[in-house]
Design an enzyme around this catalytic site. Structure first.
Site, PDB file in Angstrom:
ATOM      1  N   LYS A 266       6.237   6.054   0.650  1.00  0.00           N
ATOM      2  CA  LYS A 266       6.732   6.884  -0.300  1.00  0.00           C
ATOM      3  C   LYS A 266       6.722   8.235   0.117  1.00  0.00           C
ATOM      4  O   LYS A 266       5.719   8.729   0.855  1.00  0.00           O
ATOM      5  CB  LYS A 266       6.141   6.797  -1.462  1.00  0.00           C
ATOM      6  CG  LYS A 266       6.326   5.543  -2.260  1.00  0.00           C
ATOM      7  CD  LYS A 266       5.623   5.254  -3.519  1.00  0.00           C
ATOM      8  CE  LYS A 266       5.939   4.075  -4.540  1.00  0.00           C
ATOM      9  NZ  LYS A 266       5.098   4.077  -5.555  1.00  0.00           N
TER      10      LYS A 266
ATOM     11  N   GLY B 236      -4.442   5.431   6.310  1.00  0.00           N
ATOM     12  CA  GLY B 236      -3.839   4.474   5.931  1.00  0.00           C
ATOM     13  C   GLY B 236      -3.525   3.271   6.726  1.00  0.00           C
ATOM     14  O   GLY B 236      -4.369   2.710   7.232  1.00  0.00           O
TER      15      GLY B 236
ATOM     16  N   GLY C  53      -8.804   8.762   4.360  1.00  0.00           N
ATOM     17  CA  GLY C  53      -8.577   9.911   3.589  1.00  0.00           C
ATOM     18  C   GLY C  53      -8.998  11.369   4.414  1.00  0.00           C
ATOM     19  O   GLY C  53      -7.956  12.231   4.233  1.00  0.00           O
TER      20      GLY C  53
ATOM     21  N   ARG D  71     -17.787  -0.020  12.454  1.00  0.00           N
ATOM     22  CA  ARG D  71     -18.376   1.116  12.088  1.00  0.00           C
ATOM     23  C   ARG D  71     -19.834   1.154  12.597  1.00  0.00           C
ATOM     24  O   ARG D  71     -20.455   2.412  13.034  1.00  0.00           O
ATOM     25  CB  ARG D  71     -18.473   1.529  10.594  1.00  0.00           C
ATOM     26  CG  ARG D  71     -16.922   1.893  10.192  1.00  0.00           C
ATOM     27  CD  ARG D  71     -16.620   2.160   8.824  1.00  0.00           C
ATOM     28  NE  ARG D  71     -15.544   2.790   8.584  1.00  0.00           N
ATOM     29  CZ  ARG D  71     -15.108   3.117   7.343  1.00  0.00           C
ATOM     30  NH1 ARG D  71     -15.591   2.678   6.222  1.00  0.00           N
ATOM     31  NH2 ARG D  71     -13.808   3.847   7.369  1.00  0.00           N
TER      32      ARG D  71
HETATM   33  P1  AMP Z   1       1.675   4.150   3.753  1.00  0.00           P
HETATM   34  O1  AMP Z   1       0.579   3.329   3.042  1.00  0.00           O
HETATM   35  O2  AMP Z   1       2.212   4.914   2.730  1.00  0.00           O
HETATM   36  O3  AMP Z   1       1.619   4.679   5.109  1.00  0.00           O
HETATM   37  O4  AMP Z   1       2.666   2.774   3.564  1.00  0.00           O
HETATM   38  C1  AMP Z   1       2.901   1.658   4.448  1.00  0.00           C
HETATM   39  C2  AMP Z   1       3.571   0.871   3.775  1.00  0.00           C
HETATM   40  O5  AMP Z   1       4.773   1.038   3.867  1.00  0.00           O
HETATM   41  C3  AMP Z   1       3.429  -0.668   4.306  1.00  0.00           C
HETATM   42  O6  AMP Z   1       3.044  -1.784   3.542  1.00  0.00           O
HETATM   43  C4  AMP Z   1       4.999  -0.939   4.903  1.00  0.00           C
HETATM   44  O7  AMP Z   1       5.130  -2.182   4.565  1.00  0.00           O
HETATM   45  C5  AMP Z   1       5.723  -0.107   3.981  1.00  0.00           C
HETATM   46  N1  AMP Z   1       7.048   0.079   4.414  1.00  0.00           N
HETATM   47  C6  AMP Z   1       7.163   0.611   5.454  1.00  0.00           C
HETATM   48  N2  AMP Z   1       8.687   0.875   5.471  1.00  0.00           N
HETATM   49  C7  AMP Z   1       9.037   0.145   4.430  1.00  0.00           C
HETATM   50  C8  AMP Z   1      10.693   0.012   4.030  1.00  0.00           C
HETATM   51  N3  AMP Z   1      11.704   0.430   4.651  1.00  0.00           N
HETATM   52  N4  AMP Z   1      10.670  -0.647   2.705  1.00  0.00           N
HETATM   53  C9  AMP Z   1       9.611  -1.199   2.273  1.00  0.00           C
HETATM   54  N5  AMP Z   1       8.429  -0.806   2.318  1.00  0.00           N
HETATM   55  C10 AMP Z   1       8.073  -0.260   3.665  1.00  0.00           C
END
Ligand code: AMP
Length: 407
Positions: free
Chosen positions: A195, A352, A375, A35
């Site tokens: 999620k 993320g 964010g 950064r």
């Molecule tokens: P996010 O921070 O919402 O972008 O989520 C990223 C996280 O989602 C990572 O740590 C991945 O390991 C997890 N992830 C992606 N696909 C899956 C899956 N099919 N089952 C469990 N975790 C997952």
């Protein structure tokens, strides 16, 4: 429309630059200077044009003045990045800041202490913003990553001094405008990650903005479940099934095609090199979990991207941190990077885990733009107004942006 530093006459002027130097550190030493290095372009440009450059930033989440969040450790790496010495003041307002700035010659650079040592910063307190504004003649915001916060140094100042976007802010805003503001069509979005519940606003905004919404990662399981499929032990937010169905309906009404996995890589446990197999999404065994999209899904995604001009990407297609469940993320990212290299696809990614996932796939430098803003990038994908960006916008009525009386 926003003004850039090219439009500012900075010679002999005190220019307050809000940078994002919130770098990782351990035992009083900066462990990653990315950064700081990226911020150098704006600072050296202004200094070379004879400005007295005053850097404002935050470091960590201090509760008032806390020594462990002092920014003094940034002076040396900043000096290295800009190729000249950097003066220091142990407060961002008041006598210490005034003295350090008064001692600057044209072309000099000073770093002030953590703006968050004053709780008024995060409250966007008008008196605090005024105290900051009194230190400068011009204001430059180069911290897109904090632009979703209306703080004194990220928003308030823009109303008190003639304001412009620094080089990093400019690059980010231009990339984002090309990706969703006025994109070349067809536009695709890849949205993955864990999620649905954390990405509702994002999905809701994207279905009305893009032609293809490619859903992957754990959140795809919730959509598959909502379509009546059994997802075994997979990560799945069953209580979000109605919401997922509503998003599918909204997409249909907006003429946005949703692309979900047609096959999946399944395993019995969430572990590196767990024994796995590929199954169609309607044949997921009860005692197994989906950890990645399968090869037929990758083929259909790649086929879709081949006909697109613009791609926005947030979130991995699978559990990319544990091999071999990085395969779909890697394959789609590498295909997109290839098209980018051929000038056929504009690729903008961020938010993320996306940066880590693309870096692990070895393509982060081959995308058109990868935002490290976290964010702020997500809020922009959600279609929200970012206060730090809105404050930089030049009003249709013209004017300098200082809110009157400051220039
Ligand atoms: P996010 O921070 O919402 O972008 O989520 C990223 C996280 O989602 C990572 O740590 C991945 O390991 C997890 N992830 C992606 N696909 C899956 C899956 N099919 N089952 C469990 N975790 C997952």
């Amino acid at each position: 429309m926003f003004r850039t530093i090219d439009a500012l006459d900075v010679k002999g002027k005190r220019v307050l630059v809000r940078a994002d130097l919130n770098v990782p550190a351990k035992d009083g030493k900066v462990t990653d200077t990315t950064r700081i290095d990226r911020s150098a372009a704006t600072l050296t440009d202004l200094a070379a044009r004879g400005a007295k450059v005053v850097v404002l930033t935050h470091f960590g989440r201090p509760k008032g003045r806390e020594d462990k969040y002092s920014q003094k450790l940034l002076v040396e790496p900043l000096a290295k990045a800009v190729g000249k010495s950097v003066a220091w003041a142990d407060d961002c307002i008041g006598p210490a800041a005034q003295a350090a700035i008064a001692a600057l010659k044209d072309g000099d650079i000073a770093l002030l202490e953590n703006v968050r040592f004053h709780p008024e910063e995060e409250k966007n307190d008008p008196a605090f913003a005024k105290a900051l504004a009194a230190l400068g003649d011009l204001y430059v915001n180069d911290a897109f990553s904090t632009a979703h916060r209306a703080h004194a140094s990220t928003e308030g100042l823009a109303h008190l001094l003639p304001a412009a976007a620094g080089r990093l802010m400019q690059a980010e805003l231009e990339a984002l405008a090309k990706a969703l503001g006025n994109p070349e069509k067809p536009v695709a979005a890849v949205v993955g990650g864990a999620k649905v519940s954390t990405k509702l606003d994002l999905l809701g905004n994207l279905v009305s903005r893009v032609d293809y919404l490619i859903i992957g990662g754990g959140m795809a399981n919730t959509f598959l479940f909502a379509q009546g499929k059994s997802v075994g032990k997979s990560l799945c937010e069953k209580d979000m099934a109605d919401t997922a169905r509503a998003i599918l309906e909204k997409a249909k009404a907006a003429n946005c095609r949703i692309i979900l996995p047609v096959d999946a890589v399944v395993a019995s446990e969430f572990a590196e090199n767990a024994p796995n197999k590929v199954v169609p999404v309607d044949a997921v065994p009860d005692d197994m979990m989906i950890l990645d999209a399968g090869p037929a899904s990758v083929e259909s995604i790649v086929g879709c991207l081949g006909g697109c001009k613009t791609l926005v990407w947030n979130g991995p297609m699978g559990a990319f941190e544990i091999k071999p469940f990085n395969m779909a993320t890697d394959a789609v990212a590498q295909f997109a990077a290839g098209l980018t290299g051929q000038g056929k696809l504009l690729t903008v990614a961020g938010g993320g885990d996306t940066v880590a996932a693309l870096a692990a796939a070895g393509v982060d430098a081959r995308f058109s733009y990868v935002s490290t803003a976290g964010g702020a990038f997500l809020e922009w994908l959600e279609g929200k107004t970012l206060p730090g960006v809105a404050a930089l916008e030049i009003k249709a009525s013209g004017g300098c942006g200082c809110g009157g009386g400051s220039c």
